[in-house]
Design an enzyme around this catalytic site. Sequence first.
Site, mmCIF file in Angstrom:
data_model
loop_
_atom_site.group_PDB
_atom_site.id
_atom_site.type_symbol
_atom_site.label_atom_id
_atom_site.label_comp_id
_atom_site.label_asym_id
_atom_site.label_seq_id
_atom_site.Cartn_x
_atom_site.Cartn_y
_atom_site.Cartn_z
ATOM 1 N N TYR A 1 0.832 -1.210 0.000
ATOM 2 C CA TYR A 1 0.000 0.000 0.000
ATOM 3 C C TYR A 1 0.865 1.258 0.000
ATOM 4 O O TYR A 1 0.605 2.221 -0.742
ATOM 5 C CB TYR A 1 -0.906 -0.035 1.230
ATOM 6 C CG TYR A 1 -1.962 1.032 1.300
ATOM 7 C CD1 TYR A 1 -3.123 0.947 0.522
ATOM 8 C CD2 TYR A 1 -1.830 2.113 2.164
ATOM 9 C CE1 TYR A 1 -4.118 1.921 0.611
ATOM 10 C CE2 TYR A 1 -2.813 3.092 2.258
ATOM 11 C CZ TYR A 1 -3.954 2.978 1.486
ATOM 12 O OH TYR A 1 -4.927 3.952 1.578
ATOM 13 N N LYS B 1 0.931 4.070 -2.915
ATOM 14 C CA LYS B 1 0.519 5.438 -2.627
ATOM 15 C C LYS B 1 1.645 6.444 -2.909
ATOM 16 O O LYS B 1 1.381 7.571 -3.347
ATOM 17 C CB LYS B 1 0.038 5.557 -1.184
ATOM 18 C CG LYS B 1 -1.301 4.873 -0.922
ATOM 19 C CD LYS B 1 -2.406 5.393 -1.840
ATOM 20 C CE LYS B 1 -3.784 4.969 -1.404
ATOM 21 N NZ LYS B 1 -4.834 5.444 -2.338
#
Length: 250
Positions: A151, A155
């Site tokens: 993640y 991001k």
Amino acid sequence: MGRYDGRTAIVTGAARGIGAGIAQRLASEGATVAVLDLDQAAAEETAAGLGSGALGLACDVSDADAVEAAVTRVVEDLGGVDVLVNNAGITRDNLLFKMSEDDWDAVMSVHLKGAFLMSRAVQKHMVKATYGRILSLSSVSALGNRGQANYAAAKMGLQGFTRTLALELGPYGVTANAVAPGYIVTEMTDATARRVGVDPEEYRAAAAKANPVRRVGWPEDIAAAVAFLCSEEAGYVTGQTLYVDGGAKV
């Protein structure tokens, strides 16, 4: 007169949570909004609450054919696309030594590939119109977060992607920016609390104590930032990432 009167916006992952909050804010300021989500029924339900003209569509943002079909439908039905908000996302959290390739690939496909496919699909319409706003949702996790190697990488990748879009599309009247939320109260963050064995209210209280403003964030906080960055007023702002986290990372 709303500042989005006459504008059409696509928001991905918009059936609930932050995406729904963004869709509601843009619609309240006059935009005609296309709500894209994997869940067709939920997308239609959210769109129905946005007023006349809103469209709810099922779309897997990691599938190129599905993306092209969805954008084509929006342009045909709503007359164009002025704003894209890349909000669709998933989590597959685990420590590195426990993380599977499927966990890694799934997160990258939705966040990074999804933003790429959606942005590629809309940019030709924006370039032709010499106007457009592309906004991607990053996260404070981009700065590193235990158990979120996939993640965090996705991001932070979105921030680099955003800066590159700004360079490539700026000459054609198209800006690209990102918003990086901190802790935001959603079904997803409540589910995360339960998964680690913590009551959601206790989880929220701990998050509030971890930032200077001493409160948690809500989808409306992110929507307000997005509404500015995607407006005509923000035409001189591009390639930027705005952290909306109550000062947690100061």
